[in-house]
Design an enzyme around this catalytic site. Sequence first.
Site, PDB file in Angstrom:
ATOM      1  N   THR A 192       0.831  -1.206   0.000  1.00  0.00           N
ATOM      2  CA  THR A 192       0.000   0.000   0.000  1.00  0.00           C
ATOM      3  C   THR A 192       0.863   1.252   0.000  1.00  0.00           C
ATOM      4  OG1 THR A 192      -0.129   0.315   2.399  1.00  0.00           O
ATOM      5  CG2 THR A 192      -1.641  -1.293   1.424  1.00  0.00           C
ATOM      6  N   CYS A 193       0.194   2.392  -0.141  1.00  0.00           N
ATOM      7  CA  CYS A 193       0.906   3.674  -0.159  1.00  0.00           C
ATOM      8  C   CYS A 193       1.085   4.237   1.246  1.00  0.00           C
ATOM      9  CB  CYS A 193       0.149   4.678  -1.024  1.00  0.00           C
ATOM     10  SG  CYS A 193      -1.475   5.126  -0.359  1.00  0.00           S
ATOM     11  N   ASP A 194       0.631   3.520   2.273  1.00  0.00           N
ATOM     12  CA  ASP A 194       0.688   4.011   3.648  1.00  0.00           C
ATOM     13  C   ASP A 194       2.063   3.745   4.245  1.00  0.00           C
ATOM     14  OD1 ASP A 194       0.304   4.204   6.566  1.00  0.00           O
ATOM     15  OD2 ASP A 194      -1.815   4.397   6.050  1.00  0.00           O
ATOM     16  N   ASN A 250      -6.530   0.060   0.102  1.00  0.00           N
ATOM     17  CA  ASN A 250      -5.888   0.402  -1.175  1.00  0.00           C
ATOM     18  C   ASN A 250      -6.296  -0.534  -2.306  1.00  0.00           C
ATOM     19  OD1 ASN A 250      -2.576   1.966  -0.752  1.00  0.00           O
ATOM     20  ND2 ASN A 250      -4.613   2.769  -0.493  1.00  0.00           N
TER      21      ASN A 250
END
EC number: 4.1.1.17
Length: 366
Positions: free
Chosen positions: A316-318, A356
Amino acid sequence: MTVAPITQPRPGPVLEMRAERIVAALQTFRDAFPGVRPYYATKCNTHAGVLRTLREAGCDFEVASTQEVEILAGIGVPGPEVIFSNPVRAREQTARAAAAGVDRFSVDSVEELHRLSVEAPGARVYARLATFGQDSVVPSEGKFGVDVTGAVRLLLEARERGLVPYGITFHMGSQSLAPSALRRPLQDVAHAMDRLRRAGVRLEMVDIGGGFPAAYDEPVPPLADFGRAAAAEIAALPYPVEVFAEPGRCLVAEAGTFRCRVIGVAERPSGWWAHTDLGVFHGLMEVLESGGELRYPIHDTRGTRLRRCYHLTGPTCDSQDTFARDVLLSADLHEGDELLIGSAGAYTSVYASRFNGFAPPRVVLI
């Protein structure tokens, strides 16, 4: 001659659960706690194959929701055999559980007791004592529980409201590393039992809860140490009762292995990073819950002798989606390689989401 096309494996991470290890872990628990009846904490891993394996091995079940009652009904576990240890339930949860035949409920407040008398009249009630779980890796206590006086009052009021004062329970904290954590709560149980007996109430059950540890990347005390600590205090209770426990993690964690794929490797100022198709939000949430103290054993299938430290992060982009740091893996690790994450059978797949848009892992029983 017709040649069948080559089928590619389904993409995405897989959690492999080994049935024989679950059965062996259950036997280890029984050996460590002779005379204690295990009720598997269903929330730990709800895969039908895992539940059937435990059912066939003679294990009982503890639930925290009616959804879990329904899952268990699907594998043939009737409501009367289930205990409901979540001490605060939405009104409809209590009513649905009672309609399914569940008649043993934990409580830790007068409000819950009142609702229970309406939604499940005549039910058997066990009071939840407060503990503090200072020696647990995954802190889980502080949300529930009353002191000895509160437990006595609840069970006496249960009698007045037509409910059955059935028992007392507590929880020492998840992934506890201190067998001594069982002693003080059981001493509190003894005090409560004595006071209730003098008020004309004799309990039938004591539930010593869960929190028993599994081995991750570091050794843990053997379950036999916890069993001996519990046995000494159980022997000192004012009178004999049936004793339950709610093991979860220690029965299924070590039976599970995540297989995930490296989707990218990068060198950055902070070090080498390996990105995988499995992350915190898709099964490894306990890394965040424990502040990074819970470390899974991790290996790669490349097996190169030359090693390098990697930080491992999900797809994910987290930025919080990092589940391990400074893990020694093959120095030439690259896209497409596979990582094996051990002791992954507990509190992993049940936490998985589609954050996501990434699919949660598949679970297979071997």
